[in-house]
Design a protein around this motif. Sequence first.
Motif, mmCIF file in Angstrom:
data_model
loop_
_atom_site.group_PDB
_atom_site.id
_atom_site.type_symbol
_atom_site.label_atom_id
_atom_site.label_comp_id
_atom_site.label_asym_id
_atom_site.label_seq_id
_atom_site.Cartn_x
_atom_site.Cartn_y
_atom_site.Cartn_z
ATOM 1 N N SER A 103 12.759 16.629 -8.574
ATOM 2 C CA SER A 103 11.953 15.644 -7.852
ATOM 3 C C SER A 103 12.083 14.288 -8.525
ATOM 4 O O SER A 103 12.030 14.183 -9.762
ATOM 5 C CB SER A 103 10.488 16.069 -7.816
ATOM 6 N N VAL A 109 10.459 6.008 -7.612
ATOM 7 C CA VAL A 109 10.154 5.760 -6.202
ATOM 8 C C VAL A 109 9.521 4.389 -6.042
ATOM 9 O O VAL A 109 9.899 3.594 -5.164
ATOM 10 C CB VAL A 109 9.226 6.855 -5.639
ATOM 11 N N ARG A 150 11.299 9.967 -1.588
ATOM 12 C CA ARG A 150 11.398 10.881 -2.723
ATOM 13 C C ARG A 150 12.323 12.054 -2.386
ATOM 14 O O ARG A 150 13.142 12.489 -3.203
ATOM 15 C CB ARG A 150 10.008 11.393 -3.107
#
Length: 611
Positions: A103, A109, A150
């Motif tokens: 992730s 992000v 993401r």
Amino acid sequence: MAKRKSSNIALYIILGLLIVGLMGFGGASFSSRTSRVGMAGDKPITVADYTAALQEQLQSLSAQFGTNISMAQAQQLGLDQAVLGQVVTQRVLDNEAATLGISAPDDRVAEEVRAVPAFQNLSGSFDREAYRDVLARNNLDEEAFEESLRDDMSRTLLQAAVYGGIAPPQTYGTRVADWLLERRTATWATVPADSVSIPAPGEEELRSYYDAHPDRYSWPERRRLAVAWLTPAMISDEVEVDEAALRELYDQRIDQFVLPERRLVERLVFPNEEAATAARARIDEGSTTFEEEVSARGLGLSDVDLGDVGQEQLGAAGEPVFAANTGDVVGPVETSLGPALFRLNAVLGAQETTFEEAMPDLRDELAISRAARVIDQERERLSDLVAGGATIADLAANSAMEEEEILWFPGSTEGIAAYESFRTAAASASEGDYPEIRELEDGGLFALDLVEVLEPELRPFDEMAAQVATDWTQAQRADALAQIAGEKAGQILAGASFAEAGLAAETTAGLTRRDFLAEAPEGFVDTLFAMPEGGVEPLASDSGVVILRLDRIERPEGSGEAYEAEVASVTERMQASLAQDVSTIFNNTVQMRTEVTIDQAAIASLNSSVQ
């Protein structure tokens, strides 16, 4: 720094596709990103996922064909299913990344979001109000957008881990480059077909040839079919098209009808600024030409031809190229592929097609489109007629369908046989089958009934006499030419010159496997590279027989700028191919073990909402 720039570009593309995707669809019920059309494991496949990808492909296809592609046309091409497959694969990989714990962190992000120009104020700083406003105006919310970003970043990390380090063996690039850059020098001459005189054949000779080649003069298996069919073109004259609709279509296509100035341009890319500058200096001082510089990099003119382009398409090179004169070389100019030289080959003036000039074609196009919709509305009624036992004649009597009987065989493409869907149905039809309503590629409909099958049959000699005479003469001439060419090739192989063999020859030097000689017969280069040095081969052509001698084989030195560029190019292409193969295997494997569900009703509703 380059990595950051690439990531920013990817983000802009993501944002653009989401916005454009939603703009193309009507219906408020599908505007929220939380609306789903399916699931891939634990990851939802959202309306925005599907619509953004669909709009991108529709725009790409429209640009490719130079005309707006309707959703109906796209579905006939299977575009909607291809897009759905693409989106499913992406979400399956997103699910796999989440399962593996891959992730993108919050700070990465946030960094990417703050870098988007659309979310910045006049001073270039991130503006939260602008961020919220842009998303709100496009029916997006912060959480959903950031989660989408993401997922894309995490998927990229997963893909890089799977095939990012794949590379071919170190020797691969040099081996292939050595093979590609080999050169041949050859001498060749043609024994022309008209140098052989063939006497007119007698009937006995023709009948003997006819009897010896029955397959050439026989009908294949033929099928007698009763057909009822209806196409948009058959009823387009009956469809009303108002001028307002035509003007709207003209305005939508204004880029097609009003063309700015364009240029015919060639672009030669170099590995660095020094190499490009040196090449430009050689061209300016006259010690080399643009063509020779292209050849020195192991390329042909077709490899550097950009075709006709607009100023904006050329980027930084646009202004200097458009200011140049025909024949000028411009640059070096930095491009996305590296520093490059550009050559201007022609200036294409601006063109404008007025509404009045375009109206007939627009009218035909719009009428055909509307006629297709009229036919589609008839499909269910016609299917009901067939289900109720209607024959081909009944269909023609109770609709606008036209009835005819045809004799079809493989290879025939006249009339309705021009449609692949009809040819497929005709080939598979069996006696006793009930007719069914089928679709033609242009939105038309048809039904057929197999009346009888006619077995292969030899056509009468009198009917085929002219063709038999032509074939016999060609065969006799080919045999005579082959004999002459064989004798002359033997003389040359034994040491005689082409002139001593009575041939006017020419020598072609420096040929590579990529080269093409328009004046040479098909297979010339392939034959040349299969020959040993000093070998002589006859090669049949449409104009006679070519006698070809390989004079010299030149192998690359294994160094130099052009050689290194070829090695790098070959290696990059193979690396990309290997990565694609590994990616396909990985994607298929992951998809097989991931549960995927699709709401086909939601997909159908979205497809029907395309504006």
